[in-house]
Design a protein around this motif. Sequence first.
Motif, short mmCIF file in Angstrom:
data_model
loop_
_atom_site.label_atom_id
_atom_site.label_comp_id
_atom_site.label_asym_id
_atom_site.label_seq_id
_atom_site.Cartn_x
_atom_site.Cartn_y
_atom_site.Cartn_z
N ARG A 280 0.78 -1.24 0.00
CA ARG A 280 0.00 0.00 0.00
C ARG A 280 0.81 1.28 0.00
NH1 ARG A 280 -5.82 0.02 2.07
NH2 ARG A 280 -5.32 2.21 2.24
N ASP A 281 2.11 1.22 0.22
CA ASP A 281 2.90 2.46 0.26
C ASP A 281 4.25 2.25 -0.42
OD1 ASP A 281 3.26 5.12 0.81
OD2 ASP A 281 4.00 4.82 2.85
N VAL A 282 4.21 1.71 -1.64
CA VAL A 282 5.44 1.50 -2.41
C VAL A 282 5.94 2.85 -2.91
CG1 VAL A 282 6.46 0.40 -4.44
CG2 VAL A 282 4.72 -0.81 -3.10
N LYS A 283 7.15 3.23 -2.51
CA LYS A 283 7.73 4.52 -2.89
C LYS A 283 9.23 4.44 -2.66
CE LYS A 283 6.75 6.36 1.75
NZ LYS A 283 6.06 7.41 2.53
N ASP B 193 -0.37 -2.09 -5.56
CA ASP B 193 1.10 -2.04 -5.46
C ASP B 193 1.74 -2.00 -6.84
OD1 ASP B 193 0.93 -2.11 -2.74
OD2 ASP B 193 1.41 -4.23 -2.54
N VAL B 194 1.13 -2.68 -7.83
CA VAL B 194 1.67 -2.66 -9.19
C VAL B 194 1.65 -1.23 -9.74
CG1 VAL B 194 1.22 -3.40 -11.58
CG2 VAL B 194 1.10 -5.06 -9.71
N TYR B 195 0.56 -0.51 -9.49
CA TYR B 195 0.45 0.88 -9.95
C TYR B 195 1.57 1.73 -9.34
CZ TYR B 195 -1.63 5.47 -10.96
OH TYR B 195 -1.84 6.75 -11.41
N SER B 196 1.76 1.62 -8.02
CA SER B 196 2.79 2.42 -7.36
C SER B 196 4.18 2.07 -7.89
CB SER B 196 2.73 2.20 -5.84
OG SER B 196 1.47 2.59 -5.34
N ALA B 197 4.42 0.77 -8.14
CA ALA B 197 5.72 0.35 -8.69
C ALA B 197 5.93 0.97 -10.07
CB ALA B 197 5.81 -1.16 -8.75
N GLY B 198 4.86 1.06 -10.86
CA GLY B 198 4.97 1.69 -12.18
C GLY B 198 5.34 3.16 -12.07
N GLN C 74 5.98 1.00 -22.58
CA GLN C 74 4.94 -0.02 -22.47
C GLN C 74 4.82 -0.54 -21.04
OE1 GLN C 74 6.20 -2.91 -25.37
NE2 GLN C 74 6.07 -1.46 -27.07
N LEU C 75 5.95 -0.74 -20.36
CA LEU C 75 5.91 -1.21 -18.97
C LEU C 75 5.19 -0.22 -18.07
CD1 LEU C 75 9.47 -2.72 -18.32
CD2 LEU C 75 7.29 -3.94 -18.30
N VAL C 76 5.55 1.07 -18.19
CA VAL C 76 4.92 2.08 -17.34
C VAL C 76 3.42 2.17 -17.64
CG1 VAL C 76 4.82 4.55 -16.82
CG2 VAL C 76 7.04 3.40 -17.03
N SER C 77 3.06 2.15 -18.93
CA SER C 77 1.65 2.25 -19.30
C SER C 77 0.86 1.06 -18.77
CB SER C 77 1.51 2.33 -20.82
OG SER C 77 2.07 3.54 -21.30
N ARG C 78 1.41 -0.14 -18.89
CA ARG C 78 0.71 -1.35 -18.40
C ARG C 78 0.49 -1.28 -16.90
NH1 ARG C 78 -1.66 -5.60 -19.06
NH2 ARG C 78 -0.10 -7.13 -18.43
N MET D 158 3.86 -8.70 -13.07
CA MET D 158 4.64 -7.57 -13.59
C MET D 158 6.12 -7.91 -13.64
SD MET D 158 4.76 -3.60 -12.36
CE MET D 158 5.74 -2.40 -13.28
N LEU D 159 6.58 -8.71 -12.65
CA LEU D 159 7.98 -9.11 -12.63
C LEU D 159 8.36 -9.88 -13.89
CD1 LEU D 159 10.70 -9.40 -11.19
CD2 LEU D 159 9.76 -11.37 -9.96
N SER D 160 7.47 -10.75 -14.36
CA SER D 160 7.75 -11.50 -15.58
C SER D 160 7.93 -10.55 -16.77
CB SER D 160 6.60 -12.48 -15.86
OG SER D 160 6.47 -13.41 -14.82
N GLU D 161 7.10 -9.52 -16.86
CA GLU D 161 7.22 -8.56 -17.96
C GLU D 161 8.52 -7.76 -17.84
OE1 GLU D 161 3.76 -6.17 -18.53
OE2 GLU D 161 2.36 -7.83 -18.17
#
Length: 664
Positions: free
Chosen positions: A140-143, A209-214, A260-264, A280-283
């Motif tokens: 919840r707080d990936v930064k 969390d995927v969104y924050s990682a992007g 593409q990674l950031v957009s996904r 996401m790690l696989s991509e």
Amino acid sequence: MDTTVADTLIGTTIDGRYRITGRVARGGMATVYRATDERLERTVALKIIHPSQATNVHFVDRFTDEAKTIARLTHPNVVAVYDQGRHQGLPYLVMEFVQGKTLRELLSQRVKLTPVEALAILDQMLAAIAAAHRAGLVHRDVKPENVLVAEAPSGGSADLVDAVVKVADFGLARAIEASSVDDTGQLMATVAYVAPELVQTGQADARTDVYSAGVVLFEMLTGRVPYDGAEPIEVAWQHVDNDVPVPSTIAPGLPPVLDQLVSRATRRDPGSRPTDAGAMLSEVQAARDGLGVTHAETAMLRQIPGRPGAGDATTIVPTVSAPDATAIVPPVQGGNYQASHRPSWARLPEQGGRSSAPHRRSAPPAAGAAGFFEDRRRVMLTALVALMALVVIGSTWWVTSGRYTETPQLLTMSQDQAVAYAKQQGFEVFIGDGQYSETVPEGSVVSQDPGPLAKIVKGDTIRVILSLGPEVHPVPELEGQELTYAKAELEALRLKVKQGKAVYSDTAPEGVVISTDPKAGTELKPGSTVTLVLSKGKAPITVPNLVGENINNARTILAQRGLQAAEETVESDKPADTVIGQSPKAGTGAEKNTKVTLQVSKGPAQLTLPDLTNQPCQQAQATLQGMGFQVQINIDPNATVRQQNPPGGTPVPPNSVVQLTCFL
């Protein structure tokens, strides 16, 4: 020496086991300290929740439960939790101590990372978060503040590709999730990285969390976050209303796979994102493989001797598909390439009339006609050979020289000037990491690649390095830190360390830094020396409380403790020879033969009596009372003063009794 250390927890031992040696960081919910586990003799990080959070019963309960869950989450990219407890009512966690920097500190220093470095860090981040997702946890707080980058195993701290990355603060995830807002109604998340669904509904899952990682990947590639605003809520709603831009719009020249990674990862609809950090790690790993091959091919091409631009900065070269890269030549029967397979213009004269098919015999042409055709054939062949030579020469010129031009001179220009001038000449500019310089002003170009007047393809990108100015480093705040930690921090700044004479301190534990010379914040060049003064702990003799004692008693008490008395007299309304002040204060530690300065009262200041004889008795009485004296009248108070005791002109203490004898 009386030195005050601001943080009272430094030097204390928690639960008889964890001795706090220094403060590492202070966040919005907790403070992190460096501590020594005296039972296992190892350095740990100790995170203590702020008192403001400890009053929230739900938060504390969820925090304690979550600590137990995270302690069972074993993964090399997750900051391990060793223990948990309470100190003075405040929950704390004992965690793995990571020697390194946060990703935030790295970005503050370098602004942005190369694509290879960014993907290497994101790879390990996602591996840690994926382990949590498999355990049913959402961070919840990936930064960047929660991503620790340790030194590379190879020892090269600057090589981020080989560095070890660890994700922290999983221990706060479920505790925060207990409520989507805090007691003041504010969203408990970092707005620069918050997912749209967390803003709209307060609900979070692995895709949050995927969104924050992007967004973190976006910042690593561009040096900034997608949105900013005057108020946090304004930034948060931009995530709801807008699509995160692709990083190449801010940092031109990035490979399309990164866009593409950031957009996904940052689609506003959670259903359009990778299902969790593992997906996401696989991509990301696939992108790293492709990016790594491209860079390897480019590096090989740049080593070819004589190739224009060899040795220049690496340029990403797009791969070529097989049908375009290789021409298919049909096989030749019999294994030999016969002359008949050549085009007509390439055949020798004697081969021109040959044919594999049978032909009828004909009459030979006249000698003149045969010579004419033979000469014509030779002229045509010569012309064609010359044409082909021109084509080859022209192609070679274009490949080796024609498509190249000279790199413009950008050195010593400011960043804005360099970018504007390069664009005017038809080139893009990539700003690399800064470099210290004693001669080039800060913010101006100190180097460029390719260099000035070197060969460069028209429209290509020029990599420039901006000057950071002369290399200076502020002396860090080291008070309360252990010697080993203080030395490591100074040596990392390429400053020399000198250990000064240790002194006693009433507040700092033995062995910790109590002062530096020069003081913290002083800017020094590499190679400068910083002297560390360490504490010897409290001095062995405790100074007694002597205030109120007679000076003679005070001297005796000090002598019995091995201390010396130094006296100074002062005006006071206290009785004479009474001690009214002392330095050092009572309870202070002192060495043998230390001087204790005593302030001794002279007694009340004396007043001079006026001569009141031959004055009306009642008038004289009023005068004396006005000066603070007590008056005793003898014989007739309505008569005239004939005698006074003490007589006029005598100095006496205030409030003394003066006798007046009055008669006619």
